[in-house]
Write a protein that holds these residues in place. Structure first.
Motif, mmCIF file in Angstrom:
data_model
loop_
_atom_site.group_PDB
_atom_site.id
_atom_site.type_symbol
_atom_site.label_atom_id
_atom_site.label_comp_id
_atom_site.label_asym_id
_atom_site.label_seq_id
_atom_site.Cartn_x
_atom_site.Cartn_y
_atom_site.Cartn_z
ATOM 1 N N VAL A 1 -5.448 -4.524 12.947
ATOM 2 C CA VAL A 1 -6.637 -4.890 12.161
ATOM 3 C C VAL A 1 -7.102 -3.716 11.297
ATOM 4 N N PRO A 2 -7.310 -2.516 11.854
ATOM 5 C CA PRO A 2 -7.706 -1.406 10.981
ATOM 6 C C PRO A 2 -6.636 -1.043 9.955
ATOM 7 N N VAL A 3 -5.376 -1.176 10.312
ATOM 8 C CA VAL A 3 -4.302 -0.891 9.350
ATOM 9 C C VAL A 3 -4.364 -1.892 8.193
ATOM 10 N N ALA A 4 -4.601 -3.158 8.502
ATOM 11 C CA ALA A 4 -4.721 -4.176 7.449
ATOM 12 C C ALA A 4 -5.928 -3.901 6.559
ATOM 13 N N VAL A 5 -7.026 -3.457 7.137
ATOM 14 C CA VAL A 5 -8.218 -3.121 6.346
ATOM 15 C C VAL A 5 -7.927 -1.951 5.411
ATOM 16 N N ILE A 6 -7.226 -0.935 5.899
ATOM 17 C CA ILE A 6 -6.886 0.223 5.066
ATOM 18 C C ILE A 6 -5.979 -0.197 3.908
ATOM 19 N N VAL A 7 -4.987 -1.030 4.183
ATOM 20 C CA VAL A 7 -4.089 -1.504 3.126
ATOM 21 C C VAL A 7 -4.876 -2.316 2.103
ATOM 22 N N TRP A 8 -5.783 -3.138 2.569
ATOM 23 C CA TRP A 8 -6.608 -3.945 1.671
ATOM 24 C C TRP A 8 -7.475 -3.065 0.772
ATOM 25 N N VAL B 1 -6.481 -3.566 -3.325
ATOM 26 C CA VAL B 1 -7.257 -4.498 -4.135
ATOM 27 C C VAL B 1 -8.024 -3.747 -5.226
ATOM 28 N N ARG B 2 -7.817 -4.206 -6.484
ATOM 29 C CA ARG B 2 -8.509 -3.589 -7.622
ATOM 30 C C ARG B 2 -8.324 -4.429 -8.875
ATOM 31 N N THR B 3 -9.125 -4.126 -9.869
ATOM 32 C CA THR B 3 -8.978 -4.691 -11.208
ATOM 33 C C THR B 3 -8.941 -3.526 -12.181
ATOM 34 N N ALA C 1 -14.397 3.585 2.320
ATOM 35 C CA ALA C 1 -14.328 2.420 3.211
ATOM 36 C C ALA C 1 -13.219 2.598 4.242
ATOM 37 N N VAL C 2 -12.249 3.461 3.947
ATOM 38 C CA VAL C 2 -11.185 3.754 4.920
ATOM 39 C C VAL C 2 -11.783 4.386 6.171
ATOM 40 N N LEU C 3 -12.855 5.140 6.000
ATOM 41 C CA LEU C 3 -13.511 5.745 7.165
ATOM 42 C C LEU C 3 -14.027 4.680 8.128
ATOM 43 N N GLY C 4 -14.518 3.581 7.589
ATOM 44 C CA GLY C 4 -14.962 2.479 8.440
ATOM 45 C C GLY C 4 -13.816 1.891 9.243
ATOM 46 N N ALA C 5 -12.654 1.770 8.607
ATOM 47 C CA ALA C 5 -11.480 1.246 9.309
ATOM 48 C C ALA C 5 -11.015 2.221 10.386
ATOM 49 N N LEU C 6 -11.080 3.505 10.098
ATOM 50 C CA LEU C 6 -10.696 4.493 11.114
ATOM 51 C C LEU C 6 -11.671 4.494 12.285
ATOM 52 N N LEU C 7 -12.955 4.300 11.998
ATOM 53 C CA LEU C 7 -13.945 4.195 13.069
ATOM 54 C C LEU C 7 -13.689 2.953 13.914
ATOM 55 N N LEU D 1 -4.159 -8.427 -2.219
ATOM 56 C CA LEU D 1 -3.373 -7.915 -1.104
ATOM 57 C C LEU D 1 -1.898 -8.256 -1.245
ATOM 58 N N PHE D 2 -1.594 -9.440 -1.766
ATOM 59 C CA PHE D 2 -0.196 -9.874 -1.829
ATOM 60 C C PHE D 2 0.309 -10.162 -3.242
ATOM 61 N N GLY D 3 -0.475 -9.886 -4.272
ATOM 62 C CA GLY D 3 -0.010 -10.234 -5.605
ATOM 63 C C GLY D 3 -0.620 -9.381 -6.697
ATOM 64 N N ARG D 4 -0.118 -9.620 -7.901
ATOM 65 C CA ARG D 4 -0.566 -8.895 -9.091
ATOM 66 C C ARG D 4 -0.538 -9.884 -10.246
ATOM 67 N N HIS D 5 -1.573 -9.841 -11.079
ATOM 68 C CA HIS D 5 -1.629 -10.753 -12.211
ATOM 69 C C HIS D 5 -2.050 -9.977 -13.454
ATOM 70 N N VAL D 6 -1.257 -10.103 -14.516
ATOM 71 C CA VAL D 6 -1.560 -9.451 -15.793
ATOM 72 C C VAL D 6 -2.116 -10.506 -16.732
ATOM 73 N N LEU D 7 -3.270 -10.212 -17.322
ATOM 74 C CA LEU D 7 -3.955 -11.157 -18.185
ATOM 75 C C LEU D 7 -4.303 -10.473 -19.507
ATOM 76 N N PRO D 8 -3.577 -10.794 -20.596
ATOM 77 C CA PRO D 8 -3.921 -10.204 -21.896
ATOM 78 C C PRO D 8 -5.317 -10.665 -22.340
ATOM 79 N N TRP D 9 -6.024 -9.807 -23.057
ATOM 80 C CA TRP D 9 -7.363 -10.160 -23.526
ATOM 81 C C TRP D 9 -7.332 -11.408 -24.403
ATOM 82 N N SER D 10 -6.226 -11.626 -25.099
ATOM 83 C CA SER D 10 -6.147 -12.806 -25.974
ATOM 84 C C SER D 10 -6.172 -14.112 -25.178
ATOM 85 N N ASP D 11 -5.834 -14.072 -23.906
ATOM 86 C CA ASP D 11 -5.863 -15.272 -23.063
ATOM 87 C C ASP D 11 -7.219 -15.521 -22.419
#
Length: 146
Positions: free
Chosen positions: A45-52, A56-58, A18-24, A70-80
């Motif tokens: 705009v393309p720089v923000a897309v590349i950073v995104w 972003v992942r799980t 998907a970075v190729l799309g931002a470079l295009l 993009l701006f945060g991280r959340h840890v969720l134990p399976w027990s929750d």
């Protein structure tokens, strides 16, 4: 009988291509960016897309789910995690103990069997047919042993 191997962790992310799309997009914006002073800010705009795309992942492992936006991280134990909810657009959200829903970025309904596998039995696999209640499992006969 085959033994199913469980990976140590699963990472659900946007494909790096998907970075190729931002470079295009950056290449296509070049004539506009150099048309007048100050328009080169359009390259943000393309720089923000590349950073995104890169951020972003799980990530799921045997102990927890880790979501990164993009701006945060959340840890969720399976027990929750009480359950997973699927929206109309196939987005998956984790329902936690207090009823709050947390989005799982880049996780779709097709990933639910993998999440059920890595959770170690804490989540049910929605693709497996449930065993009928009250029906005992079939025992192998002597003829099957041959």
């Amino acid at each position: 009988m085959t033994v199913q191997q469980v990976p140590a962790r699963l990472v659900f992310r946007i494909p790096a291509t998907a970075v190729l799309g931002a470079l295009l997009l950056a290449v296509a914006a070049t004539p506009f960016a150099w048309a007048a002073p100050g328009l080169y800010a359009v390259y943000l705009v393309p720089v923000a897309v590349i950073v995104w795309v890169m951020r972003v992942r799980t990530t799921a492992d045997r102990d927890k789910l880790v979501t990164r936006t993009l701006f945060g991280r959340h840890v969720l134990p399976w027990s929750d995690v009480r359950a997973l909810r699927v929206s109309e657009r196939s987005w998956v959200r984790a329902v936690v103990e207090d009823g709050k829903e947390l989005p799982l970025p880049t996780v779709r309904t097709r990933h639910l069997p993998a999440l059920a596998l890595i959770s170690g039995g804490r989540l049910d696999d929605p693709t497996e047919a449930p065993e009928p209640a009250g029906v005992p499992a079939a025992e192998p006969s002597e003829e099957d042993a041959d």
